[in-house]
Structures are given as C-alpha cells and as structure tokens.
Write a protein that holds these residues in place. Sequence first.
Motif, PDB file in Angstrom:
ATOM      1  N   GLU A  38       0.974 -16.757   0.861  1.00 24.09           N
ATOM      2  CA  GLU A  38       1.330 -15.422   0.410  1.00 24.09           C
ATOM      3  C   GLU A  38       2.778 -15.475  -0.036  1.00 24.09           C
ATOM      4  OE1 GLU A  38       0.510 -12.186   3.029  1.00 24.09           O
ATOM      5  OE2 GLU A  38      -1.414 -13.034   3.624  1.00 24.09           O
ATOM      6  N   THR A  39       3.030 -14.979  -1.220  1.00 23.66           N
ATOM      7  CA  THR A  39       4.380 -14.977  -1.761  1.00 23.66           C
ATOM      8  C   THR A  39       5.101 -13.715  -1.302  1.00 23.66           C
ATOM      9  OG1 THR A  39       3.664 -16.205  -3.691  1.00 23.66           O
ATOM     10  CG2 THR A  39       5.737 -14.986  -3.891  1.00 23.66           C
ATOM     11  N   LYS A  40       6.313 -13.893  -0.838  1.00 19.49           N
ATOM     12  CA  LYS A  40       7.136 -12.755  -0.458  1.00 19.49           C
ATOM     13  C   LYS A  40       8.427 -12.826  -1.258  1.00 19.49           C
ATOM     14  CE  LYS A  40       8.712 -10.229   3.545  1.00 19.49           C
ATOM     15  NZ  LYS A  40       8.672 -10.230   5.012  1.00 19.49           N
ATOM     16  N   TYR A  41       8.645 -11.807  -2.054  1.00 22.33           N
ATOM     17  CA  TYR A  41       9.845 -11.733  -2.865  1.00 22.33           C
ATOM     18  C   TYR A  41      10.918 -11.006  -2.062  1.00 22.33           C
ATOM     19  CZ  TYR A  41      13.046 -10.013  -6.418  1.00 22.33           C
ATOM     20  OH  TYR A  41      14.163  -9.710  -7.149  1.00 22.33           O
ATOM     21  N   THR A  42      12.116 -11.560  -2.028  1.00 22.06           N
ATOM     22  CA  THR A  42      13.234 -10.938  -1.315  1.00 22.06           C
ATOM     23  C   THR A  42      14.448 -10.909  -2.231  1.00 22.06           C
ATOM     24  OG1 THR A  42      12.423 -11.854   0.769  1.00 22.06           O
ATOM     25  CG2 THR A  42      14.706 -11.080   0.734  1.00 22.06           C
ATOM     26  N   LEU A  43      15.141  -9.770  -2.248  1.00 24.26           N
ATOM     27  CA  LEU A  43      16.365  -9.625  -3.015  1.00 24.26           C
ATOM     28  C   LEU A  43      17.473  -9.215  -2.052  1.00 24.26           C
ATOM     29  CD1 LEU A  43      17.859  -9.489  -5.735  1.00 24.26           C
ATOM     30  CD2 LEU A  43      17.233  -7.052  -5.813  1.00 24.26           C
TER      31      LEU A  43
END
Length: 132
Positions: free
Chosen positions: A121-126
């Motif tokens: 599962e891809t988790k995008y974090t900024l």
Amino acid sequence: LVAGGKAIDGPGSFFEPTVLDGVDAEMAVSIEEIFGPVVAIQRFSNEEDAVRLANATEYGLVGYVFTEDTKRGQRMIELIDTGMMGLNVGVVSNAAGPFGGVKQSGLGREGGAEGIHEYLETKYTLMPNPFA
C-alpha cells in the motif's frame, strides 16, 4: 494429428506431447486456453492474418513469435494481445520477470518487481522542507 494425442497411463490427467496441424480458428484448441504439451499449427498468409488469428480468443496469457526479422518480431510483440511474449524462445518463465496474462487469462502479475505491488500500500506523505 501429427504426433501424440493420447492420455498417458497412470494416476492423474497427463497427456502425450501432441502436434496438431491444419488447425482452424473455430477449433477448441484455437479458442480455449490449453495447459499442456500441445502445439496447434495454424497457417496464415501475412502478418495481419497472423495477428488476427493470435488475438481471436478471449484469453491472453502468453504468445510466441519465431522470426529472423527483429523488426517483425517487435511488431508482433506490440500487436499480439498477451501478458507475456517469447521472441525466438520456447519458455518465457523467469523468476525475475512478471508472470501473468490479459483478458480472461488473469489480472495482475506474480514475480518480478511488478508482482510485489499487489501486496503493498502506497502512503504519500508531505512535510515542510527541513532545510528551508
């Protein structure tokens, strides 16, 4: 029937390596997904006819092209609708390569980098730039 064509004695459902010639597009061996040592020879007139015959099935696991013309081989790879293609080889399975088909031959891939994506599962974090 050129060779084979008989069940092998013993437990299980095993079949002799079989070669069929004079196969046409309406025969079950041309339409169904055959998992066995069967070569079904269909004659064609030109590349367009070959592509039409190859794509005239609801399945698309693997296809094979044998040619001395590398440009023709590349065209066939692009035009034949399968998940895997062998160009001048008889076996495409490789642990490092993605295994899988298209149409009714499957969804997704096993093996290779592509095969692991189904389990991730891809988790995008900024976050703010800490160096600003």
